[in-house]
Design an enzyme around this catalytic site. Sequence first.
Site, PDB file in Angstrom:
ATOM      1  N   ASN D   5      37.133  40.593  38.006  1.00  0.00           N
ATOM      2  CA  ASN D   5      35.996  41.386  37.544  1.00  0.00           C
ATOM      3  C   ASN D   5      34.835  41.196  38.519  1.00  0.00           C
ATOM      4  O   ASN D   5      34.299  40.101  38.656  1.00  0.00           O
ATOM      5  CB  ASN D   5      35.608  40.905  36.137  1.00  0.00           C
ATOM      6  N   LYS D   7      31.915  42.369  38.285  1.00  0.00           N
ATOM      7  CA  LYS D   7      30.627  42.364  37.576  1.00  0.00           C
ATOM      8  C   LYS D   7      29.562  43.133  38.375  1.00  0.00           C
ATOM      9  O   LYS D   7      29.893  44.105  39.063  1.00  0.00           O
ATOM     10  CB  LYS D   7      30.195  40.919  37.301  1.00  0.00           C
ATOM     11  N   HIS D  89      33.789  43.812  27.213  1.00  0.00           N
ATOM     12  CA  HIS D  89      33.474  42.542  27.869  1.00  0.00           C
ATOM     13  C   HIS D  89      32.288  41.895  27.151  1.00  0.00           C
ATOM     14  O   HIS D  89      31.440  42.595  26.602  1.00  0.00           O
ATOM     15  CB  HIS D  89      33.143  42.791  29.348  1.00  0.00           C
ATOM     16  N   GLU D 137      38.372  35.367  26.108  1.00  0.00           N
ATOM     17  CA  GLU D 137      37.395  34.609  26.898  1.00  0.00           C
ATOM     18  C   GLU D 137      36.363  33.955  25.995  1.00  0.00           C
ATOM     19  O   GLU D 137      35.416  34.617  25.564  1.00  0.00           O
ATOM     20  CB  GLU D 137      36.626  35.541  27.843  1.00  0.00           C
ATOM     21  N   SER D 199      33.432  34.972  38.689  1.00  0.00           N
ATOM     22  CA  SER D 199      32.671  34.140  39.620  1.00  0.00           C
ATOM     23  C   SER D 199      33.562  33.203  40.429  1.00  0.00           C
ATOM     24  O   SER D 199      33.239  32.895  41.581  1.00  0.00           O
ATOM     25  CB  SER D 199      31.607  33.341  38.861  1.00  0.00           C
TER      26      SER D 199
END
Lengths: 218, 218, 218, 218
Positions: D5, D7, D89, D137, D199
């Site tokens: 992802n 982001k 998300h 998550e 990340s």
Amino acid sequence: MIFINFKAYREAFGRNALELAKIAENVADRSGIYIAVAVNYLDLPLIARNVSIDVFAQHVDAVEFGSFTGSVNAEMLKEYGARGSLINHSERRLTLADIDFCVNKLRALGMNSIVCTNNVSTTSAVSALKPDFVAVEPPELIGSGIAVSKAKPEIVENAVVSAKRICKDVKVLCGAGITNHEDYVRALDLGADGVLLASGIVKAKDQKKALEELAGLL
Amino acid sequence: MIFINFKAYREAFGRNALELAKIAENVADRSGIYIAVAVNYLDLPLIARNVSIDVFAQHVDAVEFGSFTGSVNAEMLKEYGARGSLINHSERRLTLADIDFCVNKLRALGMNSIVCTNNVSTTSAVSALKPDFVAVEPPELIGSGIAVSKAKPEIVENAVVSAKRICKDVKVLCGAGITNHEDYVRALDLGADGVLLASGIVKAKDQKKALEELAGLL
Amino acid sequence: MIFINFKAYREAFGRNALELAKIAENVADRSGIYIAVAVNYLDLPLIARNVSIDVFAQHVDAVEFGSFTGSVNAEMLKEYGARGSLINHSERRLTLADIDFCVNKLRALGMNSIVCTNNVSTTSAVSALKPDFVAVEPPELIGSGIAVSKAKPEIVENAVVSAKRICKDVKVLCGAGITNHEDYVRALDLGADGVLLASGIVKAKDQKKALEELAGLL
Amino acid sequence: MIFINFKAYREAFGRNALELAKIAENVADRSGIYIAVAVNYLDLPLIARNVSIDVFAQHVDAVEFGSFTGSVNAEMLKEYGARGSLINHSERRLTLADIDFCVNKLRALGMNSIVCTNNVSTTSAVSALKPDFVAVEPPELIGSGIAVSKAKPEIVENAVVSAKRICKDVKVLCGAGITNHEDYVRALDLGADGVLLASGIVKAKDQKKALEELAGLL
């Protein structure tokens, strides 16, 4: 002027809410300062009947009567004795159209609106809607214990000047981090008409003493 | 089982709300049918003290006690005598994470959750969260006067089968357009455990008569 | 000035979007009128590279770079050649704090903000934020084919006066129901700097002809 | 399976996004692992044309074509070559009705849905909607560097079991805190079909090396 936002704090809900509202009433009487409380919907009917100070809601929905499950509108608040409502608190932001709706609705009902803002430019913007009060609260200082009137005096000063330039009758409150008399006096010195605070009183070990100190009685 | 959602209707607020709740109590007594009401936050304290039937909130916020201006959580509702809350009504949709939070919180407090859904697949999804009730309401029929149990019986049937396959203990209500005894009986015939309705009773010229008819007393 | 909002119309997406943007460019050249388009995110990169007129986004998120899954911020728009963005369209309302954030961010990046409002008082409020444009659109007229400049000329006039009193440099657009040259001229006569429209052009049988007519070329 | 992802990270936007997508394509080729990327709307058209791996959007709006200013629907994504979209998300939560709409819409278009959830019960709920993927998550671990597969293995295991019990074909991804090959292998050992991360790769000093390590190439 001192506005105490009870938020959804356990220390300011139910029996605790009524007690704190009574303390506020008592301190208002003794100090001569206007003190009002913004309480939970569930507590509002009982508190509004039992104290002589103004009782506000913490939020009001931008709707009329109708098919709006879960909503509380301004007329409902009035029927139960609320003096008005906080609008657009940082924990309950609204669209601009809804802020406008609520300010107008409350005014039409002879009630008071206190619109929360986060900085100088949004304070100006809200002033154009002609609410009774704008309460400027830099979000980063809310609940911090660092008074906006100390840490960012220029925000308070500029908010006051900007607000009154656009609507001379609007009263400006300053919020965020206010806890003691010194913070309060400083806010007034900066031109604010009063303060809006929450944890400084609600979460104090001794709520009564904290409010007395804030009001300059100690 | 009959659940009446008072919404933000003027005809079911304040004094009207208490009267309608009393009517519901009376009809429940006489018919032997379980009847509960979902009322406005401001009305809830008074009504919960004054009727023997179950009183629900129309919404509950997915928060604990704390810095949540304008929020009403499950513990607050319990303290004022609510039996539980509607969750995720089509006029107050929540995120899935918040629905889950509220269902769990109500369960932990020994309260009842009624989660509204819009079709068969979301009814299945919600059943996996193990709420007490799922109320399936095709949004296009809400307030229409066209009963979902008549117009789209397959939605009710499939919702019941799907829900119970995933969680055998969940009770299924059907909503949207229910107005009379025939609609109610049909809903039960299709496997529903009860109905959730609003305007059919609240907006009726004669609320008492409408509820008596719904409950099969006329 | 004419701003065309492509919305999420199929007739103004993908290949259609590029064609319509080309038409807008062509009509702008021939009429000498400033014409800009507000396009879908997915179409924006291609269109911004292929037309000489200004291309706007229809929305921008009030965030910086970071952990914001699904968000598009102002810097991203700039990198792909957008001139600015619509903000707070009635189909995508923002909180006041977010409107303020976006207006400031776009200004800091040398981009243009067009903030949509629903009436005179919110137009005044937004003007205090000093955006480049305020576009006043009474929601009940959007997509109606009834031009605000005809049906409610006082809204346009008052919006213009109120906006410029608070921020003399702000340009005022009027939207909602604008479809033809007469509506456009009337808007300018009422003091507006231009119009914002969507279905009047996008859903026209012959988009080119409709835009030529609007611009006074026919 | 590895889903990255991007982001709204600067390190994964614009030119950086294309580079990272190319790295992902290269590592996928060399490792034989399925790797897909979820990119910004503005980057999507270019990336989808330039890499052979699957490209997803990070969000999709629950609307059809029409008057939806600022919205991007599933058909639009398809037209620009997206394989599917992340849905719900934690940084872009949706109502349950909207999750359901998007899952159905993507399926009808032959596209893939990846629905994010926050715990075991919401994973079960989402599985009832029959998406292609559920990505569990725990929000408190997102961006933490503490792998859910290490810190809370029971969440992954229970999510897998619960999801497949309700919909045997649903694939389960685990996210939050995944950064290295060990985390990845552990996730697969716990029954997950793959991982969703952001990340751990995007913010790595050397993105290529980080992804090679994750994929077990180093």
